[in-house]
Design a protein around this motif. Sequence first.
Motif, PDB file in Angstrom:
ATOM      1  N   THR A  74       7.065  -3.358 -15.528  1.00 44.86           N
ATOM      2  CA  THR A  74       6.093  -4.007 -14.657  1.00 44.86           C
ATOM      3  C   THR A  74       6.338  -3.586 -13.215  1.00 44.86           C
ATOM      4  N   GLY A  75       5.368  -3.889 -12.360  1.00 41.65           N
ATOM      5  CA  GLY A  75       5.548  -3.593 -10.945  1.00 41.65           C
ATOM      6  C   GLY A  75       4.378  -4.079 -10.125  1.00 41.65           C
ATOM      7  N   HIS A  76       4.618  -4.196  -8.824  1.00 42.65           N
ATOM      8  CA  HIS A  76       3.587  -4.629  -7.885  1.00 42.65           C
ATOM      9  C   HIS A  76       3.217  -3.473  -6.962  1.00 42.65           C
ATOM     10  N   SER A  77       1.920  -3.279  -6.746  1.00 38.35           N
ATOM     11  CA  SER A  77       1.426  -2.266  -5.821  1.00 38.35           C
ATOM     12  C   SER A  77       1.943  -0.890  -6.245  1.00 38.35           C
ATOM     13  N   LEU A  78       2.698  -0.189  -5.380  1.00 35.39           N
ATOM     14  CA  LEU A  78       3.227   1.117  -5.777  1.00 35.39           C
ATOM     15  C   LEU A  78       4.130   0.979  -6.996  1.00 35.39           C
ATOM     16  N   GLY A  79       4.795  -0.164  -7.105  1.00 32.21           N
ATOM     17  CA  GLY A  79       5.620  -0.404  -8.289  1.00 32.21           C
ATOM     18  C   GLY A  79       4.792  -0.501  -9.552  1.00 32.21           C
ATOM     19  N   GLY A  80       3.549  -0.997  -9.450  1.00 33.44           N
ATOM     20  CA  GLY A  80       2.660  -1.016 -10.607  1.00 33.44           C
ATOM     21  C   GLY A  80       2.307   0.385 -11.058  1.00 33.44           C
ATOM     22  N   ALA A  81       2.073   1.272 -10.074  1.00 32.75           N
ATOM     23  CA  ALA A  81       1.824   2.676 -10.413  1.00 32.75           C
ATOM     24  C   ALA A  81       3.043   3.283 -11.094  1.00 32.75           C
ATOM     25  N   ALA A  82       4.242   2.949 -10.594  1.00 27.01           N
ATOM     26  CA  ALA A  82       5.468   3.466 -11.206  1.00 27.01           C
ATOM     27  C   ALA A  82       5.631   2.947 -12.626  1.00 27.01           C
ATOM     28  N   ALA A  83       5.248   1.677 -12.844  1.00 25.88           N
ATOM     29  CA  ALA A  83       5.352   1.112 -14.195  1.00 25.88           C
ATOM     30  C   ALA A  83       4.450   1.874 -15.163  1.00 25.88           C
ATOM     31  N   PHE A  92      11.142  -4.485 -13.440  1.00 24.56           N
ATOM     32  CA  PHE A  92      10.181  -4.694 -12.355  1.00 24.56           C
ATOM     33  C   PHE A  92      10.484  -3.765 -11.191  1.00 24.56           C
ATOM     34  N   SER A  93       9.418  -3.137 -10.668  1.00 26.68           N
ATOM     35  CA  SER A  93       9.511  -2.286  -9.487  1.00 26.68           C
ATOM     36  C   SER A  93       8.667  -2.906  -8.371  1.00 26.68           C
ATOM     37  N   PRO A  94       9.237  -3.116  -7.177  1.00 16.28           N
ATOM     38  CA  PRO A  94       8.498  -3.780  -6.100  1.00 16.28           C
ATOM     39  C   PRO A  94       7.475  -2.855  -5.455  1.00 16.28           C
ATOM     40  N   GLY A  95       6.710  -3.426  -4.525  1.00 12.74           N
ATOM     41  CA  GLY A  95       5.716  -2.643  -3.815  1.00 12.74           C
ATOM     42  C   GLY A  95       6.340  -1.692  -2.815  1.00 12.74           C
ATOM     43  N   SER A  96       5.504  -0.858  -2.233  1.00  9.77           N
ATOM     44  CA  SER A  96       5.971   0.072  -1.211  1.00  9.77           C
ATOM     45  C   SER A  96       6.592  -0.717  -0.067  1.00  9.77           C
ATOM     46  N   ALA A  97       7.802  -0.347   0.329  1.00 16.29           N
ATOM     47  CA  ALA A  97       8.559  -1.062   1.358  1.00 16.29           C
ATOM     48  C   ALA A  97       8.849  -2.497   0.943  1.00 16.29           C
ATOM     49  N   GLY A  98       8.776  -2.771  -0.352  1.00 18.12           N
ATOM     50  CA  GLY A  98       9.168  -4.083  -0.866  1.00 18.12           C
ATOM     51  C   GLY A  98      10.638  -4.077  -1.225  1.00 18.12           C
ATOM     52  N   ALA A 113       2.576   9.722  -2.419  1.00 22.46           N
ATOM     53  CA  ALA A 113       2.716   8.589  -3.327  1.00 22.46           C
ATOM     54  C   ALA A 113       2.979   9.048  -4.758  1.00 22.46           C
ATOM     55  N   VAL A 114       2.410  10.171  -5.145  1.00 24.08           N
ATOM     56  CA  VAL A 114       2.653  10.696  -6.489  1.00 24.08           C
ATOM     57  C   VAL A 114       4.140  11.014  -6.659  1.00 24.08           C
ATOM     58  N   GLY A 115       4.734  11.631  -5.642  1.00 24.79           N
ATOM     59  CA  GLY A 115       6.152  11.961  -5.721  1.00 24.79           C
ATOM     60  C   GLY A 115       7.032  10.725  -5.725  1.00 24.79           C
ATOM     61  N   TRP A 116       6.723   9.765  -4.858  1.00 22.93           N
ATOM     62  CA  TRP A 116       7.521   8.537  -4.817  1.00 22.93           C
ATOM     63  C   TRP A 116       7.409   7.778  -6.134  1.00 22.93           C
ATOM     64  N   THR A 117       6.210   7.790  -6.716  1.00 23.79           N
ATOM     65  CA  THR A 117       6.003   7.095  -7.986  1.00 23.79           C
ATOM     66  C   THR A 117       6.838   7.730  -9.095  1.00 23.79           C
ATOM     67  N   ALA A 118       6.921   9.039  -9.085  1.00 23.90           N
ATOM     68  CA  ALA A 118       7.705   9.736 -10.111  1.00 23.90           C
ATOM     69  C   ALA A 118       9.186   9.370 -10.006  1.00 23.90           C
ATOM     70  N   VAL A 119       9.714   9.277  -8.779  1.00 21.06           N
ATOM     71  CA  VAL A 119      11.119   8.893  -8.595  1.00 21.06           C
ATOM     72  C   VAL A 119      11.347   7.479  -9.114  1.00 21.06           C
ATOM     73  N   ARG A 120      10.433   6.567  -8.782  1.00 25.26           N
ATOM     74  CA  ARG A 120      10.561   5.187  -9.250  1.00 25.26           C
ATOM     75  C   ARG A 120      10.493   5.115 -10.781  1.00 25.26           C
ATOM     76  N   ALA A 121       9.595   5.886 -11.383  1.00 24.94           N
ATOM     77  CA  ALA A 121       9.480   5.876 -12.844  1.00 24.94           C
ATOM     78  C   ALA A 121      10.788   6.326 -13.490  1.00 24.94           C
ATOM     79  N   ALA A 122      11.415   7.351 -12.899  1.00 23.09           N
ATOM     80  CA  ALA A 122      12.709   7.806 -13.418  1.00 23.09           C
ATOM     81  C   ALA A 122      13.775   6.720 -13.243  1.00 23.09           C
ATOM     82  N   ASP A 123      13.733   5.997 -12.113  1.00 22.41           N
ATOM     83  CA  ASP A 123      14.664   4.876 -11.906  1.00 22.41           C
ATOM     84  C   ASP A 123      14.511   3.838 -13.008  1.00 22.41           C
ATOM     85  N   LEU A 124      13.273   3.511 -13.351  1.00 22.74           N
ATOM     86  CA  LEU A 124      13.024   2.490 -14.373  1.00 22.74           C
ATOM     87  C   LEU A 124      13.570   2.916 -15.734  1.00 22.74           C
ATOM     88  N   GLY A 125      13.350   4.177 -16.095  1.00 22.68           N
ATOM     89  CA  GLY A 125      13.897   4.662 -17.360  1.00 22.68           C
ATOM     90  C   GLY A 125      15.414   4.640 -17.369  1.00 22.68           C
TER      91      GLY A 125
END
Length: 500
Positions: free
Chosen positions: A348-357, A244-250, A306-318
């Motif tokens: 899974t994820g919420h808000s920006l975290g959903g995009a990362a998921a 699970f990845s939280p929302g932006s500033a979550g 947001a595209v860049g932040w999402t990519a970093v989060r996606a790498a974190d999840l992997g």
Amino acid sequence: MRRRGPGAEHGRVTETIAWLSLSPPEVLVVLGAVALLVARRLPPAARRPGTVAAGAVLVPSAVVLGLVGIRWQMLPVLAGAAAASASALPSLLRRRAGRPARRARRWLALPGSLACAGLVATGPVAAWAFPVPVFPEPTGDFAVGTRVVQWTDPLRPETFTADPDDRRTVVVQLWYPARKSPAGVPGAPYLGRTRDEARTVSKALADGVGLPGFLVDGVPRARSRAVLGAPPAGGGDRFPVVLFSPGSAGVRSQNTAWAEELASHGYLVAALDHPYDSAVVVLADGRTIRGTTASSGDRDRDAEQAVGWTAVRAADLGFVLTRLERLDRGEPADPLAGRLDTGRAAVTGHSLGGAAALQAARRDRRFDAVVDLDGYPHGPTAPALRQPALALTQEVTAGTDPRYLPRLAEALGRTTARSYRLAVPGAGHLTFTDGPLYLPPVPSIVGTLGRTESPRVVAAATLAFLDATLRGRPGDPADTLRAYGTVSTSGPGGAPVPPP
């Protein structure tokens, strides 16, 4: 028929106090203040004993609150009681000394009494609007344990700092099926491993939405249903994994009620703090990393960031999935070794975290399913998703970003599997978090489902999808999802699937 044990009545009292959002000492303070106000209107013969009895309830309860910590919601109650006492005690003392009591003129006494009553009433209303969150009891067969780990990726530089030797570090909270703990063992602290960490996180979350920190001072006091460090459930069951990845500033704990419900049904949930992107991250050595990502006010610029932040989060999840695979192999030795079914994993994820998921699922075929909790799909929509996907969203209104649904349809449409969108009536953006448990019930913020129904609906819908996709439960999950809202189903390539 099940017979009620001797604790049933106590349970009802506890539930009532929880509904009032007041602790037992706070209830006694409010009752003592109300009794003090009522005593002032009693006949002369009953006024003195009524005032003494009210004080006997009020004063010890206020002392207890002073020892355990007074919430701001109780300050107007104490102010109202103090004002009432200031006008009542002189008259009582004069009567005791044998001198005639003097009463304030009616035109002055009535407004004063009304002002005191207003102050006393403000306390329970404020406590109800900003309560200490009470987490729902998980409904699954397992008790729930939780713990926090910290992992550093030696292969990935930290892109948010200029230090070339800095490596990406993530803090992860695990919720898992556990053995039942003895009665009386407290639940884990909410928002942090310690009360100080919880206060730091609570203040950062309040700052992020522009609220004064004192308004949510009850949140760090909360305890969840999971037991910190509880041993895993017995038996040889292996637990499917949900990241699970939280929302932006979550923060990682923002969906604790949801995570505990999934864990009680046999899943391991791993929620991430993303340093420099989460509101605040407290590392194991005590260092505090505050979020640096923020809106620029320019829509195009924000979308690019947001595209860049999402990519970093996606790498974190992997990376976290890789570490869970190692943990399951006992590298290093761990109580959860051999219990994680990382071959059945959802992201899974919420808000920006959903995009990362969604991005993590596109990049990493180890994920078998993806759940987006009301997240705008930032980033590329290619390659096609190979995993079934579920998007939980609010209902579309005039205030909905007109780009949202077309973008979501594009993201879900480019798939070689079946995807589902569930529009939940009465949901707000924070319905998909723990927000309804402790924020004021403002529809535009937390929706209209209520504090009990919000976490139940989100968790039940998620479980229906995960049970079908990770556990192979027979039947179309859309049949279950329809109980919670309007379901749209797409087949491979985005082709609409008609309802049965």
